[in-house]
Scaffold this active site. Structure first.
Site, PDB file in Angstrom:
ATOM      1  N   GLN A  75      -4.911  -1.922   9.956  1.00  0.00           N
ATOM      2  CA  GLN A  75      -4.690  -3.224   9.340  1.00  0.00           C
ATOM      3  C   GLN A  75      -5.112  -4.355  10.274  1.00  0.00           C
ATOM      4  O   GLN A  75      -4.722  -4.398  11.436  1.00  0.00           O
ATOM      5  CB  GLN A  75      -3.221  -3.379   8.961  1.00  0.00           C
ATOM      6  CG  GLN A  75      -2.885  -4.665   8.238  1.00  0.00           C
ATOM      7  CD  GLN A  75      -3.557  -4.762   6.882  1.00  0.00           C
ATOM      8  OE1 GLN A  75      -3.655  -3.781   6.148  1.00  0.00           O
ATOM      9  NE2 GLN A  75      -4.011  -5.945   6.533  1.00  0.00           N
ATOM     10  N   ASP A  98     -11.338   2.218   4.327  1.00  0.00           N
ATOM     11  CA  ASP A  98     -11.546   0.772   4.237  1.00  0.00           C
ATOM     12  C   ASP A  98     -13.025   0.423   4.117  1.00  0.00           C
ATOM     13  O   ASP A  98     -13.383  -0.698   3.751  1.00  0.00           O
ATOM     14  CB  ASP A  98     -10.962   0.070   5.473  1.00  0.00           C
ATOM     15  CG  ASP A  98      -9.703  -0.718   5.144  1.00  0.00           C
ATOM     16  OD1 ASP A  98      -9.477  -1.010   3.954  1.00  0.00           O
ATOM     17  OD2 ASP A  98      -8.959  -1.063   6.076  1.00  0.00           O
ATOM     18  N   LYS A 107       0.831  -1.205   0.000  1.00  0.00           N
ATOM     19  CA  LYS A 107       0.000   0.000   0.000  1.00  0.00           C
ATOM     20  C   LYS A 107       0.864   1.254   0.000  1.00  0.00           C
ATOM     21  O   LYS A 107       0.566   2.228  -0.702  1.00  0.00           O
ATOM     22  CB  LYS A 107      -0.931  -0.003   1.218  1.00  0.00           C
ATOM     23  CG  LYS A 107      -2.032  -1.053   1.155  1.00  0.00           C
ATOM     24  CD  LYS A 107      -2.794  -1.140   2.461  1.00  0.00           C
ATOM     25  CE  LYS A 107      -3.865  -2.223   2.386  1.00  0.00           C
ATOM     26  NZ  LYS A 107      -4.573  -2.427   3.671  1.00  0.00           N
TER      27      LYS A 107
END
Length: 291
Positions: A96, A119, A52
């Site tokens: 994450q 997200d 990312k």
């Protein structure tokens, strides 16, 4: 049979974002800024977050990696989340998963400001998605919809069978495929581990979206001729190669491909789309913040 090439499509999307960012910066504005929070030393998570960060650099985004030890307390992590919520230099961020076992992941995700939740995991964004309101759609289902859109895959009036009911993929894609949108407008059946006669159900599907995580679960005899097959599964299976494993999807690709009208490979299908859609959400968050 048409292969839905996630690598090429993802690359195209990144090029489009890079062009937009170049124009933004040329106009005197700052670049979009994505942050990622990771707690612990999970190898897969470190690899994914690293990719990312590299993707941000490629498209011209600023990026921040917040790396915390696996001993971080829940309160310490919540404080970091609140800090990012209040940081005007950060347009969007992700926490994450998985988090260390002593931390309540749901509590952390609920604390994320929905306007920075690129997200798409916060209930506010999930609810807005279900109501077909502007929002951030989580990266994997968003990537599936973008592949269907860019390859002009017919979905209206089709019977879609989604296999797997996870909050990250199965549930949201089942909702998206049923919305009055294009792609979408299909009749959706959500199947899972407790579904009876699942093979018979899959045989009736015009569109199969498998997010089960069971290697080669979908066999050729389960798929009718001309079906659209979207394989979300990613499982490491041991083999004799130098790496010692290979990546296998939910679909028996070699035997299913010839029966399908459209199909995603594994790897190279849905997977590459996830980071591209995360970048898309971040650019969207940036534009909303500056406007």
């Amino acid at each position: 049979m048409t292969i839905l090439d996630g690598r090429k499509t993802s690359s195209d999307i990144k090029d489009e974002i890079a062009f937009a960012v170049k124009e933004i910066v040329a106009g005197g504005s700052r670049a979009p800024h994505l942050a990622a929070v990771i707690a612990g030393e999970d190898g897969a998570s470190l690899t994914y977050v690293g990719s990312k960060v590299r993707a941000c650099k490629k498209v011209g985004f600023d990026s921040t990696l917040v790396k915390l030890p696996d001993t971080v307390t829940e309160d310490e992590l919540l404080n970091k989340v609140h800090e990012l919520n209040n940081d005007d230099a950060i347009d969007g961020y992700i926490v994450q998963l998985p988090l260390p076992s002593h931390i309540d992941s749901q509590k952390i995700l609920m604390a994320v400001d929905p306007s920075k939740d690129v997200d798409g995991f916060h209930p506010t964004n999930f609810g807005r998605m279900a109501l077909n309101l502007p929002t951030y759609i989580s990266a994997t289902p968003h990537g599936i919809m973008e592949l269907l859109k860019r390859y002009d895959v017919p979905t209206e009036g089709k019977h879609t069978v989604v296999i797997g009911r996870s909050d990250i993929v199965g549930k949201p894609i089942s909702i998206l495929m049923g919305l009055k949108t294009k792609p979408g407008n299909s009749t959706v059946t959500l199947a899972h581990s407790r579904t009876k006669n699942i093979s018979d159900l899959i045989q009736e599907a015009d569109i199969i979206i498998s997010a089960l995580g069971v290697p080669n679960f979908v066999k050729a005899e389960m798929v009718k001729d001309g079906a659209v097959v979207i394989d979300v599964g990613i499982t490491r299976v041991k083999d004799d190669s130098e790496k010692g494993y290979k990546i296998v999807g939910d679909v028996d690709y070699e035997n299913v491909a010839n029966k399908s009208s459209f199909i995603t490979p594994v790897p190279g299908g849905v997977g590459p789309m996830t980071i591209a859609m995360l970048l898309t959400n971040t650019l969207k968050a940036y534009l909303q913040r500056i406007n």
